[in-house]
Design a protein around this motif. Structure first.
Motif, PDB file in Angstrom:
ATOM      1  N   UNK A 215       0.747  -0.789   0.081  1.00 15.37           N
ATOM      2  CA  UNK A 215      -0.167  -0.169   0.185  1.00 15.37           C
ATOM      3  C   UNK A 215       0.789   1.238   0.145  1.00 15.37           C
ATOM      4  N   UNK A 216       2.030   1.384   0.119  1.00 14.02           N
ATOM      5  CA  UNK A 216       3.069   2.538   0.749  1.00 14.02           C
ATOM      6  C   UNK A 216       3.113   3.199  -0.886  1.00 14.02           C
ATOM      7  N   UNK A 217       3.688   1.650  -1.349  1.00 15.50           N
ATOM      8  CA  UNK A 217       4.016   1.826  -2.765  1.00 15.50           C
ATOM      9  C   UNK A 217       2.865   2.875  -3.719  1.00 15.50           C
ATOM     10  N   UNK A 218       1.658   2.733  -3.549  1.00 13.52           N
ATOM     11  CA  UNK A 218       0.899   2.684  -4.328  1.00 13.52           C
ATOM     12  C   UNK A 218      -0.007   4.220  -3.665  1.00 13.52           C
ATOM     13  N   UNK A 219       0.661   4.998  -2.741  1.00 15.06           N
ATOM     14  CA  UNK A 219      -0.024   5.921  -2.551  1.00 15.06           C
ATOM     15  C   UNK A 219       0.321   6.947  -3.306  1.00 15.06           C
ATOM     16  N   UNK A 220       0.915   7.277  -4.408  1.00 14.97           N
ATOM     17  CA  UNK A 220       1.050   8.346  -5.191  1.00 14.97           C
ATOM     18  C   UNK A 220       0.002   8.039  -6.020  1.00 14.97           C
ATOM     19  N   UNK A 221      -0.815   6.843  -6.329  1.00 18.57           N
ATOM     20  CA  UNK A 221      -1.626   5.949  -7.524  1.00 18.57           C
ATOM     21  C   UNK A 221      -2.616   6.490  -7.086  1.00 18.57           C
ATOM     22  N   UNK A 222      -2.765   6.418  -5.795  1.00 19.08           N
ATOM     23  CA  UNK A 222      -4.507   6.113  -5.284  1.00 19.08           C
ATOM     24  C   UNK A 222      -4.566   7.954  -4.610  1.00 19.08           C
ATOM     25  N   UNK A 223      -3.959   8.551  -4.715  1.00 17.91           N
ATOM     26  CA  UNK A 223      -3.974  10.101  -4.550  1.00 17.91           C
ATOM     27  C   UNK A 223      -4.342  10.315  -5.992  1.00 17.91           C
ATOM     28  N   UNK A 224      -3.770  10.038  -6.426  1.00 19.25           N
ATOM     29  CA  UNK A 224      -3.691  10.969  -8.080  1.00 19.25           C
ATOM     30  C   UNK A 224      -5.272  10.197  -8.785  1.00 19.25           C
ATOM     31  N   UNK A 225      -5.115   8.884  -8.352  1.00 19.36           N
ATOM     32  CA  UNK A 225      -7.235   7.955  -8.713  1.00 19.36           C
ATOM     33  C   UNK A 225      -8.240   8.859  -7.995  1.00 19.36           C
ATOM     34  N   UNK A 226      -7.666   9.238  -6.750  1.00 14.08           N
ATOM     35  CA  UNK A 226      -8.618   9.710  -6.080  1.00 14.08           C
ATOM     36  C   UNK A 226      -9.125  11.121  -6.054  1.00 14.08           C
ATOM     37  N   UNK A 227      -8.060  12.143  -6.846  1.00  9.43           N
ATOM     38  CA  UNK A 227      -8.164  13.521  -7.241  1.00  9.43           C
ATOM     39  C   UNK A 227      -9.356  13.574  -8.236  1.00  9.43           C
ATOM     40  N   UNK A 228      -8.580  12.597  -9.512  1.00  9.73           N
ATOM     41  CA  UNK A 228      -9.454  12.741 -10.675  1.00  9.73           C
ATOM     42  C   UNK A 228     -10.475  11.785 -10.828  1.00  9.73           C
ATOM     43  N   UNK A 229     -11.247  11.368  -9.838  1.00 10.47           N
ATOM     44  CA  UNK A 229     -12.295  11.136  -8.867  1.00 10.47           C
ATOM     45  C   UNK A 229     -12.988  11.864  -8.623  1.00 10.47           C
ATOM     46  N   UNK A 230     -12.630  12.878  -7.825  1.00 12.12           N
ATOM     47  CA  UNK A 230     -13.458  13.654  -6.789  1.00 12.12           C
ATOM     48  C   UNK A 230     -13.453  14.599  -8.446  1.00 12.12           C
ATOM     49  N   UNK A 231     -13.032  15.350  -9.162  1.00 13.66           N
ATOM     50  CA  UNK A 231     -13.375  15.930 -10.793  1.00 13.66           C
ATOM     51  C   UNK A 231     -14.893  15.207 -11.139  1.00 13.66           C
TER      52      UNK A 231
END
Lengths: 308, 337
Positions: A215-231
């Motif tokens: 999971x720690x390695x996925x954090x930047x991807x997850x954040x990116x995907x999260x923000x894209x989904x907020x949009x």
């Protein structure tokens, strides 16, 4: 040599290097977060310093311009309504104080739920494999093609009014697919990597491998995907509101635009009525984009060399 | 390469079929869960129009039968699926008794025309600008101006549409405010009509173009960075080929192909965005049809339009998936992905 105290200039230089070495501290991320925080601040501080009761219909004279401008009836604006009023006398400032956080709330809430579901399904799919994997993969492939707006239009026109949370839940049903796919792909490739193999050999539990190693390695991807989904969620929510659906009794930015278009605010030159919510939404989307670009730099070091 | 492997084709077909099936099922189930009865809405409209309706019970029963609400649910569902497959969405309740499919057939060409036109323009502009952002020979101005324009990428087309409408239609009056063609021209293959259509379509198309080109530009930028370091580009430079030639024939040609798959992921949002643009411009497409149907609580039309738009999206993705390996021989159809 290394024990020698550094000069001030040297220390400063080192600090600067360290600062630029940390990819999380890039200016895009900073500005993007700043814009979003500003909107949240308007929502919170606004309630303290401005009367939120002014969002009610008829709390002012309709169609008053902001101070320094004149409307078609020749009335000039006053500081009683610093951003003017809309067609039924609601104060625009109060409207955005109440409305802007609503849009963000729907976006964050929907995306958070979608992300949680996505993390769960993605890990399950990547780890369990077999039939479970097939079902999850096909389902996310299928659901990613269906535009949420249209299913929600069908839903809302059948059910009528919804609350903000309900709308967020409905939108969440359409934003779990991309995190699921992303995590599944990453988990599949990480499973083969040395450090995961090593952890497995040393007898770490699956949970440990999932949450402590992967999971720690996925954090930047997850954040990116999260923000894209907020949009995506906000775009969908605003889309519904502009079609006249969405919450009917709570002021939202999209609904304000809907009412403005229907009242012919464009022809009557009531620019503050549709323009202020539009501008605010634009700021929100630009902030989200900047955060996403900043996160891209975190997860893709090759981009850091380029100046955008 | 010349033929598509059967397993791949079957896999894609299955996805297409499932997408359409799930969408159709959702569209069917959702209104069934709602307490609202379409027959009563219809009756309510008649009552509102005429003041009072005699024999309302009989009419209600007749309407229920017309809408097929008397059958058991399972039969209703099967009938619905069959009707959907044959594009028979029933009759519009607001403009009774026009078939929904006739309304959609009228609106669809406008939506498709606007979509294809704006898509071609954005694909071209976006990819070119994205490539120029990375190319070392681009003028300074280009490298500064494009990223600045990029912030518009995140804005949904409805917001840019409002702004353009206000500036160019309400204030400057260069373009008409609403509609897809002028009220004074007769639709047909005449010069006047063509001019009117272009005049009306310009702002809707522009509002889509200015907010979507950045998506392509960003993707292209990422791909160009990768291509830039490839050996064949270095070789081309060493051979002394003209920089412009290298840009078009060596770099863009190789970078543009993955961009086509990006389309598949984006098409849903693009179509949804366009529906909203059509709604604010009152452009005679699916968006306006949908909006009018929502106002009138015209369920058959809402269901029909939603289904057709989802079908359009799924078909676009399917087609891109199929043709992609033909244009990029480096990619093989893989069954497992």
């Amino acid at each position: 040599m290394s024990d020698m105290p550094l000069t001030r200039a040297e220390r400063k230089r080192q600090r600067r290097i360290r600062r630029f070495d940390n990819p999380w501290l890039n200016p895009k991320l900073f500005w993007g977060a700043g814009l979003l925080l500003a909107i949240i601040a308007v929502g919170i501080l606004g309630r303290l310093f401005w009367d939120p009761e002014l969002v009610f219909v008829g709390s002012g004279i309709p169609k008053m311009p902001p101070p320094g401008f004149e409307n078609l009836r020749g009335q000039s604006g006053t500081f009683a309504n610093p951003l003017g009023t809309e067609g039924s006398g609601r104060d625009m400032l109060a409207l955005i104080i109440i409305g802007a956080p609503n849009s963000l709330y729907v976006g964050l809430m929907a995306s958070l739920i979608g992300m949680s579901v996505g993390i769960f399904l993605g890990f399950t799919s990547g780890f369990v494999g077999g039939r479970t994997d097939d079902v999850i993969r096909v389902l996310s492939d299928v659901m990613i093609t269906i535009p949420p707006l249209l299913i929600l239009v069908v839903f809302q026109s059948a059910f009528g009014d919804v609350t903000l949370t309900m709308m967020a839940l409905l939108i969440a049903g359409f934003v779990w697919q991309s995190p699921t796919r992303l995590i599944r792909a990453q988990v599949l490739s990480m499973k083969q990597s040395g450090y995961v193999q090593m952890a497995r050999l040393s007898g770490a539990s699956t949970w440990h491998i999932m949450f402590k190693e992967m999971l720690p390695n996925l954090v930047p991807y997850l954040f990116g995907s999260f923000i894209a989904n907020v949009t995506t969620s906000i775009v969908t929510a605003v889309g519904l509101e502009v079609l006249g659906l969405g919450p009917q009794r709570i002021p939202t930015l999209g609904r304000t635009i809907y009412e403005a278009i229907n009242a012919g605010a464009l022809i009557q030159n009531l620019w503050w009525w549709w323009g202020i919510p539009t501008l605010l939404l634009a700021v929100m989307f630009i902030g989200l984009l900047l955060i996403n670009l900043g996160l891209d730099e975190v997860s893709n070091p090759r981009l850091r060399k380029l100046k955008l | 390469m010349s033929t598509i492997p059967r397993a791949y084709l079957l896999n894609r077909l299955l996805t297409l079929f499932l997408t359409v099936f799930i969408a159709a099922t959702l569209i069917w189930i959702i209104p069934r869960l709602s307490p609202v009865d379409p027959a009563e809405i219809m009756l309510g409209r008649m009552a509102a129009g005429a003041g009072a309706v005699a024999d309302s019970e009989a009419i209600l029963a007749q309407l229920r039968q017309n809408f097929g609400l008397d059958d058991p649910l399972f039969v209703q569902y099967l009938k619905y699926l069959w009707n959907t497959v044959t594009f028979n969405f029933g009759l519009s309740t607001a403009t009774f008794p026009t078939p929904v499919s006739a309304l959609i057939a009228q609106a669809l060409p406008w939506t498709l025309g606007l979509m294809i036109l704006s898509l071609i323009i954005t694909f071209f502009i976006g990819n070119l600008l994205g490539a120029l952002m990375v190319w070392e020979k681009s003028p300074k101005l280009v490298r500064v101006a494009i990223p600045a324009a990029m912030v518009f990428t995140s804005i949904p087309p409805i917001l840019s549409g409002l702004l353009l409408m206000w500036i160019f239609a309400a204030k400057l009056r260069w373009f008409p405010l609403t509609g897809a063609y002028g009220l004074t021209v007769e639709p047909g293959w005449s010069w006047d009509f063509a001019v009117s259509v272009m005049h009306h379509g310009f702002l809707p198309a522009l509002s889509i173009v200015i907010v979507t080109f950045g998506f392509w530009a960003l993707g292209m930028r990422g791909l160009m960075i990768t291509v830039q370091g490839e050996d064949y580009v270095t070789l081309a430079k060493a051979k002394g080929l003209r920089p412009r030639y290298i840009l078009y024939k060596y770099m863009i040609r190789n970078a543009i192909l993955p961009q086509i798959t990006a389309f598949a992921l984006k098409v849903g949002l693009l179509i949804a965005g366009q529906v909203l643009v059509e709604r604010i411009f009152a452009y005679n497409g699916m968006g306006k049809l949908l909006y009018d149907a929502i106002l009138d609580q015209d369920f058959p039309v809402i269901q029909g339009v939603s289904f057709v738009i989802i079908l359009m999206t799924a078909l676009s993705v399917f087609i891109v998936d199929l043709i992609y390996p033909f244009i990029d021989p480096r990619i093989r159809h893989e069954v497992t992905s």
